[in-house]
Design an enzyme around this catalytic site. Structure first.
Site, short mmCIF file in Angstrom:
data_model
loop_
_atom_site.label_atom_id
_atom_site.label_comp_id
_atom_site.label_asym_id
_atom_site.label_seq_id
_atom_site.Cartn_x
_atom_site.Cartn_y
_atom_site.Cartn_z
N GLY A 158 8.74 -12.75 19.87
CA GLY A 158 9.20 -13.04 18.51
C GLY A 158 10.64 -12.60 18.31
N MET A 195 14.40 -20.25 21.22
CA MET A 195 15.13 -19.41 22.17
C MET A 195 16.46 -18.87 21.62
SD MET A 195 13.49 -18.96 25.06
CE MET A 195 14.45 -18.92 26.57
N TYR A 240 -1.52 -5.97 10.81
CA TYR A 240 -2.64 -5.05 10.57
C TYR A 240 -3.77 -5.70 9.80
CZ TYR A 240 0.06 -4.40 6.26
OH TYR A 240 0.77 -4.60 5.11
N GLU A 267 24.14 3.60 11.09
CA GLU A 267 24.39 2.75 12.26
C GLU A 267 23.19 1.86 12.62
OE1 GLU A 267 25.24 4.74 15.94
OE2 GLU A 267 25.43 2.79 16.93
N MET A 294 0.83 -1.21 0.00
CA MET A 294 0.00 0.00 0.00
C MET A 294 0.86 1.26 0.00
SD MET A 294 -2.97 -1.14 2.64
CE MET A 294 -1.87 -1.91 3.80
N ASP A 325 12.25 0.92 10.05
CA ASP A 325 11.21 0.02 10.58
C ASP A 325 11.10 0.15 12.11
OD1 ASP A 325 10.36 -1.16 8.18
OD2 ASP A 325 11.99 -2.62 8.24
N LYS A 339 16.16 -7.02 1.97
CA LYS A 339 16.60 -6.11 3.04
C LYS A 339 18.04 -6.33 3.51
CE LYS A 339 12.20 -4.79 5.07
NZ LYS A 339 11.48 -4.58 6.32
N ASN A 365 10.64 -16.03 22.61
CA ASN A 365 10.38 -16.60 21.28
C ASN A 365 10.26 -18.11 21.38
OD1 ASN A 365 10.13 -16.28 18.42
ND2 ASN A 365 12.18 -17.10 18.15
N ARG A 366 9.53 -18.71 20.41
CA ARG A 366 9.44 -20.17 20.36
C ARG A 366 10.86 -20.76 20.29
NH1 ARG A 366 6.60 -22.59 15.11
NH2 ARG A 366 8.23 -21.30 14.19
#
Ligand code: ATR
Length: 279
Positions: free
Chosen positions: A127, A154, A218, A78, A16, A102, A66, A151-152
């Site tokens: 997460g 570790m 979202y 940085e 979007m 982000d 990315k 997190n699932r």
């Protein structure tokens, strides 16, 4: 001639960002045009060279480029280095600099809901993927009292702790996070749990009223986590804010001026066809 900006990724069809950015350029009276470009991983180097040559003012980068784009840039800021990912490139006369907006974008959205001093913030991050890495680093910079990451898997949480978090922060198991949920006044879900199924990333029985609970998802507008948290008196927010503010920060890097973020938010919500949560 209008200055070019855009998004490269694979795929990009769902994005979007063009509507959101073009709406903001128009509102600001700036002559820029934002398009999306589907770039296959094999064509990344060529695409970067092309955009540099064609004089793009800059562009956004999404999955799967990315990290892969980093070697093709002249300089990396940085934050992007620490996070290990670039989502925004700025082209200054052929010199390409990579940034990551982000994490800072997420924090900007979150802070609209935080009414206590950051020194009193006790943050739980659920997460340990790419989004978590950006958010963990940016949250750490805000100076909260502590950040716990869970997190699932570790080891992945441990890696983010070592690379992006501070000594006073910690890695905890999902079970410990559930049991100690009442200790936290900010809870952030960075996992994809809740996107496809109506499921919680962890049980929220011990969530305290007044806790700020933010989900980076979202779609759906209100995940199971947000619904359950709201029932317990939490202040909730979804992933629209991160999308909007990472874009707003990119806009600022390209143009030198801040966009109308409320307009960008309105455009995204219209595109999603929903109404905003907890406004
Ligand atoms: P992104 O880059 O968007 O953050 P990612 O790197 O795939 O995406 O990370 C996804 C996150 O969601 C990870 O924390 C992942 O947990 P693991 O590290 O254990 O894989 C979490 N996640 C996704 N699906 C999950 C599931 N079904 N159960 C538990 N965690 C899940």
């Amino acid at each position: 001639m209008r200055k070019k900006v855009g998004l490269i990724g694979y795929p990009v069809s769902h994005s979007m960002s063009p509507q959101m950015q073009n709406g903001a350029f128009e509102k600001a009276g700036l002559s820029y045009v934002y398009d999306k470009y589907e770039v296959h991983p094999d064509q990344l180097a060529e695409a970067v060279g092309d955009m540099r040559e064609k004089g793009f003012a800059g562009w956004n980068v999404t999955i799967p480029h990315k990290q892969a784009i980093m070697p093709y840039l002249d300089e990396i800021a940085e934050d992007a280095l620490k996070i290990g990912a670039v989502n925004t490139v700025v082209n200054e006369n052929g010199k390409l600099t990579g940034y990551n907006t982000d994490g800072a974008g997420f924090v900007k959205g979150l802070m609209r809901h935080v009414s206590f001093p950051m020194e009193e913030a006790k943050v739980l991050i659920i997460g340990a993927g790419g989004a978590s890495r950006a958010i963990s680093y940016a949250m750490g910079k805000e100076g909260p009292k502590t950040i716990a990451i869970t997190n699932r898997t570790m080891e992945k949480a441990q890696d983010i702790f070592s690379e992006c978090l501070r000594d006073q922060d910690q890695v905890i198991s999902l079970q410990e996070a559930e049991e100690r949920l009442t200790d936290f006044n900010i809870v952030i879900n960075t996992t994809s749990i809740g996107m496809k199924e109506d499921r919680l990333p962890l049980r929220v029985n011990h969530l305290k009223a007044g806790t700020v609970v933010s989900d980076i998802i979202y779609n759906p507008f209100k995940t199971a986590l947000l619904k359950e948290s709201e029932k317990r008196g939490a202040i909730i927010d979804n992933g629209v804010a991160m999308l909007v503010f990472q874009g707003a920060l990119s806009f600022e890097k390209w143009t030198g001026v801040a966009p109308d973020a409320s307009l960008m938010e309105k455009i995204v919500i219209e595109e999603l066809g929903g109404s905003y949560v907890n406004r």
